[in-house]
Design a protein around this motif. Structure first.
Motif, PDB file in Angstrom:
ATOM      1  N   HIS A 128      16.954   5.933   2.305  1.00 27.77           N
ATOM      2  CA  HIS A 128      17.522   5.020   3.037  1.00 27.77           C
ATOM      3  C   HIS A 128      16.788   4.192   3.751  1.00 27.77           C
ATOM      4  CE1 HIS A 128      17.672   7.491   6.684  1.00 27.77           C
ATOM      5  NE2 HIS A 128      18.206   6.637   7.193  1.00 27.77           N
ATOM      6  N   LEU A 129      15.866   4.303   4.345  1.00 32.20           N
ATOM      7  CA  LEU A 129      15.174   3.374   5.320  1.00 32.20           C
ATOM      8  C   LEU A 129      14.564   2.188   4.561  1.00 32.20           C
ATOM      9  CD1 LEU A 129      13.229   6.042   7.543  1.00 32.20           C
ATOM     10  CD2 LEU A 129      15.319   5.041   8.154  1.00 32.20           C
ATOM     11  N   GLN A 130      14.524   1.122   5.215  1.00 37.76           N
ATOM     12  CA  GLN A 130      13.698   0.067   5.159  1.00 37.76           C
ATOM     13  C   GLN A 130      12.824  -0.398   6.096  1.00 37.76           C
ATOM     14  OE1 GLN A 130      16.802  -2.972   4.572  1.00 37.76           O
ATOM     15  NE2 GLN A 130      17.148  -2.192   2.305  1.00 37.76           N
ATOM     16  N   ALA A 131      11.720  -0.829   5.641  1.00 38.96           N
ATOM     17  CA  ALA A 131      10.580  -1.016   6.817  1.00 38.96           C
ATOM     18  C   ALA A 131       9.976  -2.229   6.737  1.00 38.96           C
ATOM     19  CB  ALA A 131       9.498   0.056   6.768  1.00 38.96           C
ATOM     20  N   ARG A 132       9.474  -2.890   7.769  1.00 37.81           N
ATOM     21  CA  ARG A 132       8.790  -3.890   7.850  1.00 37.81           C
ATOM     22  C   ARG A 132       7.475  -3.628   8.691  1.00 37.81           C
ATOM     23  NH1 ARG A 132      10.117  -9.615   7.000  1.00 37.81           N
ATOM     24  NH2 ARG A 132      12.061  -8.765   6.757  1.00 37.81           N
ATOM     25  N   LEU A 133       6.235  -3.962   8.152  1.00 39.54           N
ATOM     26  CA  LEU A 133       4.755  -3.709   8.937  1.00 39.54           C
ATOM     27  C   LEU A 133       4.332  -5.274   9.378  1.00 39.54           C
ATOM     28  CD1 LEU A 133       2.686  -2.050   9.961  1.00 39.54           C
ATOM     29  CD2 LEU A 133       1.522  -2.344   7.697  1.00 39.54           C
ATOM     30  N   LEU A 134       4.185  -5.442  10.895  1.00 44.76           N
ATOM     31  CA  LEU A 134       3.698  -6.628  11.285  1.00 44.76           C
ATOM     32  C   LEU A 134       2.275  -6.242  11.707  1.00 44.76           C
ATOM     33  CD1 LEU A 134       6.614  -7.687  13.782  1.00 44.76           C
ATOM     34  CD2 LEU A 134       6.197  -8.034  11.226  1.00 44.76           C
ATOM     35  N   GLY A 135       1.385  -7.308  11.554  1.00 46.27           N
ATOM     36  CA  GLY A 135      -0.066  -7.191  11.568  1.00 46.27           C
ATOM     37  C   GLY A 135      -0.995  -8.427  11.681  1.00 46.27           C
ATOM     38  N   ASP A 136      -2.166  -8.488  11.923  1.00 41.73           N
ATOM     39  CA  ASP A 136      -3.113  -9.514  11.742  1.00 41.73           C
ATOM     40  C   ASP A 136      -3.836  -9.579  10.359  1.00 41.73           C
ATOM     41  OD1 ASP A 136      -2.979 -10.818  14.480  1.00 41.73           O
ATOM     42  OD2 ASP A 136      -3.911  -8.795  15.177  1.00 41.73           O
ATOM     43  N   VAL A 137      -4.449 -10.297  10.144  1.00 39.45           N
ATOM     44  CA  VAL A 137      -4.961 -10.427   8.556  1.00 39.45           C
ATOM     45  C   VAL A 137      -5.981  -9.473   8.205  1.00 39.45           C
ATOM     46  CG1 VAL A 137      -6.787 -11.883   7.320  1.00 39.45           C
ATOM     47  CG2 VAL A 137      -5.317 -13.190   8.837  1.00 39.45           C
ATOM     48  N   TYR A 138      -6.919  -8.955   9.200  1.00 42.11           N
ATOM     49  CA  TYR A 138      -7.733  -7.832   9.011  1.00 42.11           C
ATOM     50  C   TYR A 138      -6.940  -6.217   8.600  1.00 42.11           C
ATOM     51  CZ  TYR A 138      -6.931  -7.002  14.019  1.00 42.11           C
ATOM     52  OH  TYR A 138      -6.391  -6.523  15.212  1.00 42.11           O
ATOM     53  N   LEU A 139      -5.683  -6.402   9.264  1.00 40.15           N
ATOM     54  CA  LEU A 139      -4.829  -5.166   8.952  1.00 40.15           C
ATOM     55  C   LEU A 139      -4.362  -5.157   7.257  1.00 40.15           C
ATOM     56  CD1 LEU A 139      -3.158  -2.807   9.702  1.00 40.15           C
ATOM     57  CD2 LEU A 139      -1.183  -4.324  10.126  1.00 40.15           C
ATOM     58  N   PHE A 140      -3.992  -6.262   6.624  1.00 40.87           N
ATOM     59  CA  PHE A 140      -3.575  -6.160   5.673  1.00 40.87           C
ATOM     60  C   PHE A 140      -4.697  -6.208   4.544  1.00 40.87           C
ATOM     61  CE2 PHE A 140       0.056  -8.141   7.877  1.00 40.87           C
ATOM     62  CZ  PHE A 140       0.736  -7.052   7.793  1.00 40.87           C
TER      63      PHE A 140
END
Length: 318
Positions: A200-212
């Motif tokens: 049931h969970l929805q998620a958003r990951l925030l980060g800098d360019v190098y993270l992705f």
């Protein structure tokens, strides 16, 4: 006296009063050359010396293209570190050494290379960092790292997060939440585990360019998982009832952390919770002192006491 004057002793004849202790000057001397250990292990990983053991020195030299006499010196140092042992003309992995090989599968192998990079790029500027405390912010080495170095960094951080934070999956009631926001690489590991366990969970990951870089979303999670390029220092692009900050805020100074907490206060839905995972400093114990100094040279950040965190929470309105 001749050796014949003394009959051989049985093991049962010997007893230790206490474990052997090194004199303080030897302990201090060992502390001074701690970087020897870091660089020796990292070098072994880079040359893939620990792969496919047991093997003879000659066999390892042929596989790694190292000069045999030089390799023998590296192996002896690894032997002293209890990474390998020598028996019947072959080098073997110890139990500790098995945590480093095969290197492509063991996160501590990547961690060895990562800490070597941090040591080389950041710690040589410790004096300058202390002199310029709070005046200049060092550039994160991972922000300018090559793709290969970044892959090592991410594998190491993922391994630490999987080992250190797995207990949260069992101890906390995630059924109470619907929308999650995580910041940083460790949050990536936690969010994916939670999404796989709770449909049931929805998620958003925030980060800098190098993270992705080189990061892909598992196909089973694409409908519920968003990756978003965003600095936590700016107003957040979405709201959530659970915000995960695993080993993130120690990268920031107090003033930057206060800015982030104020952004979080605006992004947190009514009744929501913040999960802040950090090493706490305590006034009466030294634990965390070296990590705190590492954050100083790596990013201008710091570890904090519980009282320090409470002060920041109060100032942010949380």
């Amino acid at each position: 006296y001749s050796l014949q004057s003394f009959p051989p002793r049985r093991a049962s004849d010997l007893a230790g009063i206490r474990p052997p202790q090194r004199p303080l000057w030897q302990q201090l001397s060992a502390d001074m050359v701690g970087f020897w250990r870091t660089e020796t292990i990292a070098c072994a990983i880079r040359f893939r010396v620990l792969e496919d053991l047991p093997a003879t020195t000659t066999e390892i030299a042929q596989r790694t293209n190292l000069v045999e006499c030089a390799l023998a010196r590296l192996l002896r140092a690894l032997w002293e570190l209890d990474i390998v042992y020598y028996q019947e003309d072959s080098w073997n992995l110890t139990e500790k050494g098995q945590l480093l090989s095969p290197a492509d599968e063991k996160f501590l192998a990547a961690a060895a290379v990562m800490w070597s990079d941090v040591n080389y790029r950041c710690w040589h500027s410790l004096e300058q960092s202390l002199l310029n405390h709070m005046l200049t912010v060092p550039r994160l080495f991972k922000a300018s790292a090559s793709d290969e170095k970044l892959a090592d960094y991410h594998r190491a951080i993922d391994g630490y997060a999987a080992n250190d934070f797995s207990i949260l999956l069992e101890r906390l009631d995630w059924e109470q939440h619907d929308k999650l926001i995580g910041v940083g690489r460790s949050a990536k590991v936690l969010l994916e585990q939670l999404l796989q366990q709770y449909s049931h969970l929805q998620a958003r990951l925030l980060g800098d360019v190098y993270l992705f870089k080189h990061l892909t979303i598992p196909a089973s999670l694409t409908a519920r998982y968003v990756l978003q390029l965003h600095s936590p220092l700016h107003p957040w692009p979405a709201s959530a009832d659970a915000i995960l900050l695993p080993r993130v805020l120690h990268y920031y100074s107090d003033s930057e952390t206060l800015t982030i907490l104020r952004c979080i206060e605006q992004a947190l839905l009514y009744g929501g919770k913040i999960y802040l995972l950090e090493t706490l400093l305590e006034e009466q114990t030294p634990q965390g002192g070296l990590l705190d100094l590492n954050m100083c040279v790596e990013s201008g950040g710091q570890l904090r006491t519980l009282a320090g965190w409470q002060q920041l929470f109060n100032q942010s309105g949380l």
